[in-house]
Motif scaffolding. Structure first.
Motif, PDB file in Angstrom:
ATOM      1  N   GLN A 145       0.828  -1.212   0.000  1.00  0.00           N
ATOM      2  CA  GLN A 145       0.000   0.000   0.000  1.00  0.00           C
ATOM      3  C   GLN A 145       0.861   1.259   0.000  1.00  0.00           C
ATOM      4  N   LEU A 146       1.979   1.226   0.741  1.00  0.00           N
ATOM      5  CA  LEU A 146       2.882   2.380   0.786  1.00  0.00           C
ATOM      6  C   LEU A 146       3.465   2.659  -0.591  1.00  0.00           C
ATOM      7  N   ILE A 147       3.927   1.617  -1.245  1.00  0.00           N
ATOM      8  CA  ILE A 147       4.575   1.775  -2.553  1.00  0.00           C
ATOM      9  C   ILE A 147       3.573   2.182  -3.623  1.00  0.00           C
ATOM     10  N   GLU A 148       2.388   1.547  -3.606  1.00  0.00           N
ATOM     11  CA  GLU A 148       1.388   1.834  -4.646  1.00  0.00           C
ATOM     12  C   GLU A 148       0.606   3.116  -4.365  1.00  0.00           C
ATOM     13  N   GLY A 149       0.502   3.507  -3.092  1.00  0.00           N
ATOM     14  CA  GLY A 149      -0.302   4.675  -2.743  1.00  0.00           C
ATOM     15  C   GLY A 149       0.433   5.988  -2.844  1.00  0.00           C
ATOM     16  N   THR A 150       1.766   5.956  -2.793  1.00  0.00           N
ATOM     17  CA  THR A 150       2.564   7.185  -2.840  1.00  0.00           C
ATOM     18  C   THR A 150       3.167   7.355  -4.239  1.00  0.00           C
ATOM     19  N   PRO A 151       3.674   8.564  -4.572  1.00  0.00           N
ATOM     20  CA  PRO A 151       4.248   8.784  -5.905  1.00  0.00           C
ATOM     21  C   PRO A 151       5.322   7.761  -6.251  1.00  0.00           C
ATOM     22  N   ASN A 152       5.199   7.169  -7.414  1.00  0.00           N
ATOM     23  CA  ASN A 152       6.060   6.068  -7.835  1.00  0.00           C
ATOM     24  C   ASN A 152       7.531   6.463  -7.893  1.00  0.00           C
ATOM     25  N   GLY A 153       7.813   7.718  -8.267  1.00  0.00           N
ATOM     26  CA  GLY A 153       9.199   8.160  -8.439  1.00  0.00           C
ATOM     27  C   GLY A 153       9.998   8.241  -7.159  1.00  0.00           C
ATOM     28  N   ILE A 154       9.329   8.163  -6.003  1.00  0.00           N
ATOM     29  CA  ILE A 154      10.031   8.234  -4.719  1.00  0.00           C
ATOM     30  C   ILE A 154      10.906   7.008  -4.510  1.00  0.00           C
ATOM     31  N   TRP A 155      10.462   5.881  -5.050  1.00  0.00           N
ATOM     32  CA  TRP A 155      11.116   4.612  -4.743  1.00  0.00           C
ATOM     33  C   TRP A 155      12.070   4.185  -5.852  1.00  0.00           C
ATOM     34  N   PRO A 156      13.205   3.573  -5.474  1.00  0.00           N
ATOM     35  CA  PRO A 156      14.081   2.968  -6.484  1.00  0.00           C
ATOM     36  C   PRO A 156      13.302   1.929  -7.287  1.00  0.00           C
ATOM     37  N   LYS A 157      13.600   1.834  -8.584  1.00  0.00           N
ATOM     38  CA  LYS A 157      12.817   0.968  -9.478  1.00  0.00           C
ATOM     39  C   LYS A 157      12.788  -0.491  -9.024  1.00  0.00           C
ATOM     40  N   LYS A 158      13.892  -0.944  -8.446  1.00  0.00           N
ATOM     41  CA  LYS A 158      13.945  -2.343  -8.014  1.00  0.00           C
ATOM     42  C   LYS A 158      12.933  -2.635  -6.905  1.00  0.00           C
ATOM     43  N   LEU A 159      12.665  -1.626  -6.064  1.00  0.00           N
ATOM     44  CA  LEU A 159      11.762  -1.838  -4.935  1.00  0.00           C
ATOM     45  C   LEU A 159      10.302  -1.964  -5.361  1.00  0.00           C
ATOM     46  N   VAL A 160       9.919  -1.293  -6.443  1.00  0.00           N
ATOM     47  CA  VAL A 160       8.506  -1.292  -6.852  1.00  0.00           C
ATOM     48  C   VAL A 160       8.155  -2.481  -7.740  1.00  0.00           C
ATOM     49  N   ALA A 201      11.926   9.200   5.818  1.00  0.00           N
ATOM     50  CA  ALA A 201      10.837   9.674   4.947  1.00  0.00           C
ATOM     51  C   ALA A 201      11.178  11.036   4.347  1.00  0.00           C
ATOM     52  N   TRP A 202      11.676  11.937   5.190  1.00  0.00           N
ATOM     53  CA  TRP A 202      12.061  13.274   4.713  1.00  0.00           C
ATOM     54  C   TRP A 202      13.149  13.169   3.642  1.00  0.00           C
ATOM     55  N   GLY A 203      14.140  12.318   3.874  1.00  0.00           N
ATOM     56  CA  GLY A 203      15.229  12.132   2.907  1.00  0.00           C
ATOM     57  C   GLY A 203      14.732  11.574   1.587  1.00  0.00           C
ATOM     58  N   LEU A 204      13.851  10.577   1.653  1.00  0.00           N
ATOM     59  CA  LEU A 204      13.304   9.972   0.427  1.00  0.00           C
ATOM     60  C   LEU A 204      12.513  10.994  -0.386  1.00  0.00           C
ATOM     61  N   TYR A 205      11.709  11.790   0.312  1.00  0.00           N
ATOM     62  CA  TYR A 205      10.873  12.750  -0.409  1.00  0.00           C
ATOM     63  C   TYR A 205      11.716  13.852  -1.049  1.00  0.00           C
ATOM     64  N   HIS A 206      12.727  14.342  -0.337  1.00  0.00           N
ATOM     65  CA  HIS A 206      13.565  15.407  -0.904  1.00  0.00           C
ATOM     66  C   HIS A 206      14.454  14.892  -2.036  1.00  0.00           C
ATOM     67  N   ARG A 207      14.823  13.612  -1.965  1.00  0.00           N
ATOM     68  CA  ARG A 207      15.539  12.999  -3.095  1.00  0.00           C
ATOM     69  C   ARG A 207      14.633  12.961  -4.326  1.00  0.00           C
ATOM     70  N   TYR A 208      13.363  12.637  -4.088  1.00  0.00           N
ATOM     71  CA  TYR A 208      12.366  12.595  -5.174  1.00  0.00           C
ATOM     72  C   TYR A 208      12.154  13.992  -5.769  1.00  0.00           C
ATOM     73  N   GLN A 209      12.047  15.020  -4.897  1.00  0.00           N
ATOM     74  CA  GLN A 209      11.877  16.392  -5.381  1.00  0.00           C
ATOM     75  C   GLN A 209      13.074  16.852  -6.209  1.00  0.00           C
ATOM     76  N   LYS A 210      14.269  16.486  -5.767  1.00  0.00           N
ATOM     77  CA  LYS A 210      15.485  16.858  -6.486  1.00  0.00           C
ATOM     78  C   LYS A 210      15.517  16.213  -7.865  1.00  0.00           C
ATOM     79  N   GLN A 211      15.088  14.958  -7.932  1.00  0.00           N
ATOM     80  CA  GLN A 211      15.039  14.259  -9.226  1.00  0.00           C
ATOM     81  C   GLN A 211      14.047  14.926 -10.165  1.00  0.00           C
ATOM     82  N   LEU A 212      12.911  15.355  -9.611  1.00  0.00           N
ATOM     83  CA  LEU A 212      11.899  16.036 -10.431  1.00  0.00           C
ATOM     84  C   LEU A 212      12.432  17.358 -10.972  1.00  0.00           C
ATOM     85  N   SER A 213      13.141  18.107 -10.122  1.00  0.00           N
ATOM     86  CA  SER A 213      13.658  19.420 -10.542  1.00  0.00           C
ATOM     87  C   SER A 213      14.762  19.300 -11.579  1.00  0.00           C
ATOM     88  N   GLU A 214      15.452  18.166 -11.572  1.00  0.00           N
ATOM     89  CA  GLU A 214      16.550  17.983 -12.518  1.00  0.00           C
ATOM     90  C   GLU A 214      16.085  17.427 -13.860  1.00  0.00           C
TER      91      GLU A 214
END
Length: 502
Positions: free
Chosen positions: A345-360, A485-498
């Motif tokens: 539920q965590l992986i499918e319910g939250t934005p997909n880009g937050i997680w490394p591809k192998k995890l999803v 959680a904070w680290g994962l989300y900010h990593r995701y935001q950085k990827q989006l901005s780049e």
């Protein structure tokens, strides 16, 4: 994404029964009696008034408004208060299951021992010269590996195991009430004397200070956990605007009455001093207290029937065996489900880009790689806690405190986000309980204060008595997981901005 739901079917009675089944937990009763005696009744009522009812109505409004959203509580909080807040709150909710697995991985061997021997012998277990706590830690690690392996295969018999255990545990409630009243009628008196003092003062010397008494509130709040399921029941209820508030209120009264009656009945056959300091040879802790208490019930039932001493002790052992088998089956089924369901539920319910591809990546409809990472984290925490050099009582006290605090913190996120939910005029709200700003503020304030207050006291109370280790473990989990959680989300935001803009 949006999906169609079936037409409303739940009546008031079926709604109350569903909420009762999801929330009411038998082991909360003997734990409460062990910690506070009859005085636990007052705090369970306070928890119902300040947490259960106001929080349940919030869940009902959320559930009705977001009935066509997937993602559960993440969707609720993301739309109401923003995606970063929602992700941290959702991750904390998932983290509570990590702590639950750490707790149950070790605690499940107590019902296993009770089922085999009729008593908790885990404190006598030893492997390769290790103490009982370390041995339980190794068993918990082995359990986590086996359960993860089984669950990655996506076996369908898990639900059947859970339902068998659930029915068996439900019967324990009937045994408690019927057996307790029989013993009371046979003896013509309560085993634990009832007085005004007993209703406000704990017989447990560890729960006589004001701070420790307030810390008990988190146990009472935890006893009402599982409310999140009610959010999905609003649009499945007949005449929801009238039936749902009634159902929530009636369920709260039924559950709090059930807890109060259960605690009272325990006093009918349990003399606190005898049962928890003299009965048998078992050392009492929060992991085994329910089995010791039910063993004592069988023993007292035998005395009420005037059977020989040896027969009375045998009756106690068999009741403890029954409870051990029931709880082992129920916890095994729950573990097999919860080892993959919250993670999925965590992986499918939250934005997909937050997680490394192998995890999803899914296999047999479960995130196998993510489950392996999860198992590694759980095993590391088990090893850290179990090899910390503490006795069994301290060990289980730490695990229970970690679980209670971790599982109630997400309630703070959900309640706080409710303020944004009510302010957001773009959200269609087909079901409204909080009709004014004052009622919304009062409801949110009650939940934030009761849960926050209880958790703060639970965290600081051991430190005040010099037990900094317990305080450290209790607070370390929530802090660590919120930082992750904070680290994962900010990593995701950085990827989006780049990413190059289209």
């Amino acid at each position: 994404m949006a999906h169609q739901r079936k037409s409303a079917k739940l009546t008031l009675t079926s709604l109350v029964l569903m909420i009762f089944t999801s929330v009411f937990g038998f082991t909360n009763i003997p734990r409460a009696f062990y910690l506070m005696g009859y005085a636990a009744i007052f705090w369970y009522i306070i928890a119902a008034l300040t947490f259960f009812i106001p929080f349940a109505f919030m869940i009902a409004e959320y559930g009705a408004a977001f009935k066509d959203y997937s993602g559960g509580i993440y969707s609720w909080m993301a739309v109401s208060f923003g995606p970063e807040f929602a992700f941290i709150g959702t991750f904390m909710s998932y983290a509570s299951y990590i702590v639950w697995m750490v707790n149950i991985g070790s605690a499940i061997w107590i019902p296993f021992s009770s089922a085999l021997f009729g008593t908790d012998k885990t404190q006598q277990w030893s492997f390769l010269g290790l103490g009982s706590v370390q041995t339980l830690g190794l068993l918990a690690i082995a359990w986590m590996l086996v359960v993860t392996f089984i669950s990655t295969k996506g076996l369908g018999w898990v639900k059947r195991l859970t339902s068998i255990g659930g029915i068996a545990v439900a019967l324990i409630n009937v045994i408690l009430l019927a057996g307790g009243f029989f013993i009371l009628l046979a003896n013509h008196k309560l085993a634990e004397p009832l007085s005004i003092k007993a209703l406000v003062t704990s017989p447990n010397p560890d729960f006589t200070s004001l701070i420790s008494i307030f810390s008990f509130l988190v146990y009472a709040i935890f006893a009402y956990g599982g409310l999140e399921v009610t959010g999905g029941l609003v649009d499945e209820t007949k005449n929801a605007a009238v039936t749902f508030p009634r159902g929530i209120t009636l369920a709260a009264v039924t559950i709090s009455t059930g807890y109060a009656l259960g605690i009272f009945i325990f006093g009918a056959f349990t003399n606190w001093t005898f049962a928890f300091t003299q009965f048998g040879t078992a050392k009492i802790n929060l992991g085994n207290v329910a089995y010791v208490a039910m063993n004592n019930m069988g023993y007292q039932f035998g005395h009420a029937l005037a059977v020989p001493e040896a027969t009375a002790r045998l009756m106690g052992q068999w009741l403890s065996r029954y409870m051990g088998l029931s709880m082992f089956l129920a916890l095994s089924g729950a573990f097999l489900t919860l080892v993959f369901s919250p993670l999925k539920q965590l992986i499918e319910g939250t934005p997909n880009g937050i997680w490394p591809k192998k995890l999803v990546k899914l296999k047999h409809d479960v995130p196998v790689n993510a489950m392996k990472v999860q198992a590694t984290i759980v095993i590391l925490i088990i090893a850290l806690v179990s090899f910390g050099g503490n006795g069994a009582k301290t060990f289980f006290d730490i695990l229970v405190s970690m679980t209670n605090v971790a599982m109630t913190i997400p309630y703070l996120f959900i309640a706080f986000a409710f303020l944004g939910f009510k302010r957001n005029a773009t959200i269609t709200k087909p079901f409204v309980v909080y009709k004014t700003k004052f009622s919304t503020g009062l409801g949110v304030g009650l939940v934030l204060f009761s849960v926050g207050f209880a958790n703060i006291f639970t965290i600081i109370e051991p430190a005040i008595h010099g037990n900094w280790l317990k305080t450290g473990y209790t607070i370390a989990g929530p802090i660590l997981f919120s930082l992750i959680a904070w680290g994962l989300y900010h990593r995701y935001q950085k990827q989006l901005s780049e990413q190059p803009k289209k």
